[in-house]
Design an enzyme around this catalytic site. Structure first.
Site, PDB file in Angstrom:
ATOM      1  N   SER A 152       0.835  -1.197   0.000  1.00 40.49           N
ATOM      2  CA  SER A 152       0.000   0.000   0.000  1.00 40.49           C
ATOM      3  C   SER A 152       0.868   1.244   0.000  1.00 40.49           C
ATOM      4  O   SER A 152       1.985   1.239   0.542  1.00 40.49           O
ATOM      5  CB  SER A 152      -0.905   0.007   1.238  1.00 40.49           C
ATOM      6  OG  SER A 152      -1.564   1.248   1.382  1.00 40.49           O
ATOM      7  N   TYR A 165      -1.018  -0.528   9.936  1.00 43.75           N
ATOM      8  CA  TYR A 165      -1.248  -0.927   8.543  1.00 43.75           C
ATOM      9  C   TYR A 165      -0.014  -0.625   7.689  1.00 43.75           C
ATOM     10  O   TYR A 165       0.441  -1.455   6.897  1.00 43.75           O
ATOM     11  CB  TYR A 165      -2.473  -0.172   8.034  1.00 43.75           C
ATOM     12  CG  TYR A 165      -2.927  -0.492   6.639  1.00 43.75           C
ATOM     13  CD1 TYR A 165      -3.641  -1.651   6.368  1.00 43.75           C
ATOM     14  CD2 TYR A 165      -2.678   0.391   5.595  1.00 43.75           C
ATOM     15  CE1 TYR A 165      -4.091  -1.927   5.084  1.00 43.75           C
ATOM     16  CE2 TYR A 165      -3.124   0.129   4.306  1.00 43.75           C
ATOM     17  CZ  TYR A 165      -3.829  -1.031   4.059  1.00 43.75           C
ATOM     18  OH  TYR A 165      -4.269  -1.304   2.785  1.00 43.75           O
ATOM     19  N   LYS A 169       2.332  -3.267   5.702  1.00 43.32           N
ATOM     20  CA  LYS A 169       2.400  -3.202   4.245  1.00 43.32           C
ATOM     21  C   LYS A 169       3.830  -3.021   3.744  1.00 43.32           C
ATOM     22  O   LYS A 169       4.201  -3.542   2.691  1.00 43.32           O
ATOM     23  CB  LYS A 169       1.501  -2.074   3.734  1.00 43.32           C
ATOM     24  CG  LYS A 169       0.008  -2.379   3.859  1.00 43.32           C
ATOM     25  CD  LYS A 169      -0.365  -3.683   3.177  1.00 43.32           C
ATOM     26  CE  LYS A 169      -1.856  -3.843   2.970  1.00 43.32           C
ATOM     27  NZ  LYS A 169      -2.201  -5.167   2.388  1.00 43.32           N
TER      28      LYS A 169
END
Length: 302
Positions: A152, A165, A169
Site C-alpha cells: 500500500s 497498517y 504493508k
C-alpha cells in the site's frame, strides 16, 4: 497476446469482496481454477462467515468457471495448510498465490492499542507468510510459481492513523524482495501490488475520493500481469483509476565521511548524501555495503 491461465490453479485470499473478488473473477474468466478464500469477517477482522466466498464461487461457476470456497483465517497457519492440502487433493498443483486478505484498525499511534497493532500485523504480514510458506515447496517442486503481496502507499509513503497498517504493508515489500531472490532458481516470481480502489476498506474516506473512478476492477489488470507466465519479479506496481506506476526502493551514491567530527559533517553534508543523481535500485541488500566499502577503499587509495 491475451493473458490466459488455462490449467493453472490460483489461490486468492480475502476474495469475498472488493479487490480480491475482482482478482478471482478475472483469473477464473481467463481459465484458472480459483480458490476463493475469505474469512467473511468485518472490516476490522471480527466475526466470520463462508457466505462471501461461496457467493463469489457461485458467480464463477455460473460463468462456466471452476472454483472452490475456503473460509480459513490467514492468521491460522494450520488452517491455511489444510486449505492448501485440500487444493492439492482436488487439483494437484498451485501456480498462483495472491495475498490480498487484510483488515483495518486505524487510529493515531498515540491512541492505538498494542493489540490493534499486533492484529493488523498478524493478518497482513503473518497471513501472507502463512499462505506463502504453505505453497512454497509446492511451487519449488513444480519449478513454477507466481506470488503477489498486496502492499500500500500507506506503507511505502506513510499515512496518518495507519502506523500498524503501514508497518505491515512495508514489511510485505521486504518479504517480497527476499522471496524473489530465493525463488528465482525455481521460476517463482514474487511481486507487490499497491492498489488504490474504493472498497469497504476505504468507505470512511467518503467524499475525499472520487469513488466512481476508483473501481477495484481497474486495479486487477495489473495483478493479472504480475501473475502471468511473463511476469516480472521484485516489482512494486502501483495501480488505481486506470493509472499504473512503479515504486522503487533506491539508494543514493552518498558521501564518505570519517573523523572526530563525522557526526557534524553528516549534518553539514546531508544534502550531498541525499543527492539523487546516479541513485540505484540495488539487486540485493549487499549492494549497500559494497558502495560503502568502495568509498572507503577510494579514500584510502587501495
Amino acid at each position: 497476446m491475451t493473458l490466459r491461465f488455462d490449467g493453472q490453479v490460483a489461490i486468492v485470499t480475502g476474495a469475498g469482496g472488493g479487490l480480491g473478488r475482482e482478482h478471482a473473477l478475472a483469473l477464473a474468466a481467463r481459465g484458472a481454477s480459483v480458490v476463493v478464500n475469505d474469512l467473511g469477517g468485518a472490516r476490522d477482522g471480527s466475526g466470520c462467515s463462508a457466505t462471501a466466498a461461496e457467493a463469489v464461487v457461485a458467480e464463477i461457476v455460473a460463468a462456466g468457471g471452476e472454483a472452490m470456497a475456503n473460509a480459513a483465517s490467514v492468521t491460522d497457519a494450520a488452517a491455511v495448510e489444510a486449505m492448501v492440502a485440500e487444493v492439492m487433493a482436488r487439483w494437484r498443483r498451485v501456480d498462483i498465490l495472491v495475498n490480498n486478505a487484510g483488515i483495518l484498525r486505524d487510529k493515531s499511534f498515540a491512541k492505538m492499542e498494542l493489540a490493534d497493532f499486533q492484529l493488523v500485523m498478524d493478518v497482513h504480514l503473518m497471513g501472507a507468510v502463512h499462505c506463502t510458506k504453505a505453497v512454497w515447496d509446492i511451487m519449488r517442486a513444480q519449478n513454477y510459481g507466481r506470488i503477489v503481496m498486496t502492499t500500500s502507499s500507506s506503507g511505502l509513503f506513510g499515512n496518518f492513523g495507519q502506523a500498524n497498517y503501514g508497518a505491515a504493508k512495508m514489511a510485505l515489500v521486504g518479504l517480497m524482495q527476499t522471496l524473489a531472490i530465493e525463488g528465482a532458481k525455481n521460476d517463482i516470481r514474487v511481486n507487490a501490488l499497491a492498489p488504490t480502489a474504493h472498497t469497504r476498506m476505504t468507505e470512511d474516506l467518503g467524499a475525499a475520493l472520487p469513488l466512481e473512478a476508483l473501481g477495484p476492477d481497474l486495479v486487477t489488470p495489473g495483478l493479472l500481469h504480475l501473475v502471468s507466465r511473463d511476469a516480472p519479479t521484485r516489482a512494486i506496481l502501483a495501480a488505481g483509476a486506470g493509472g499504473f506506476e512503479r515504486a522503487y526502493v533506491t539508494l543514493t551514491q552518498g558521501d564518505f565521511i570519517v573523523g572526530a567530527d563525522a557526526a557534524e559533517q553528516v549534518a553539514a553534508r546531508f544534502d550531498a548524501i541525499s543527492d539523487r543523481e546516479n541513485e540505484i535500485v540495488p539487486d540485493m541488500g549487499a549492494a549497500q555495503g559494497m558502495i560503502e566499502l568502495t568509498k572507503a577503499q577510494k579514500h584510502h587509495g587501495s
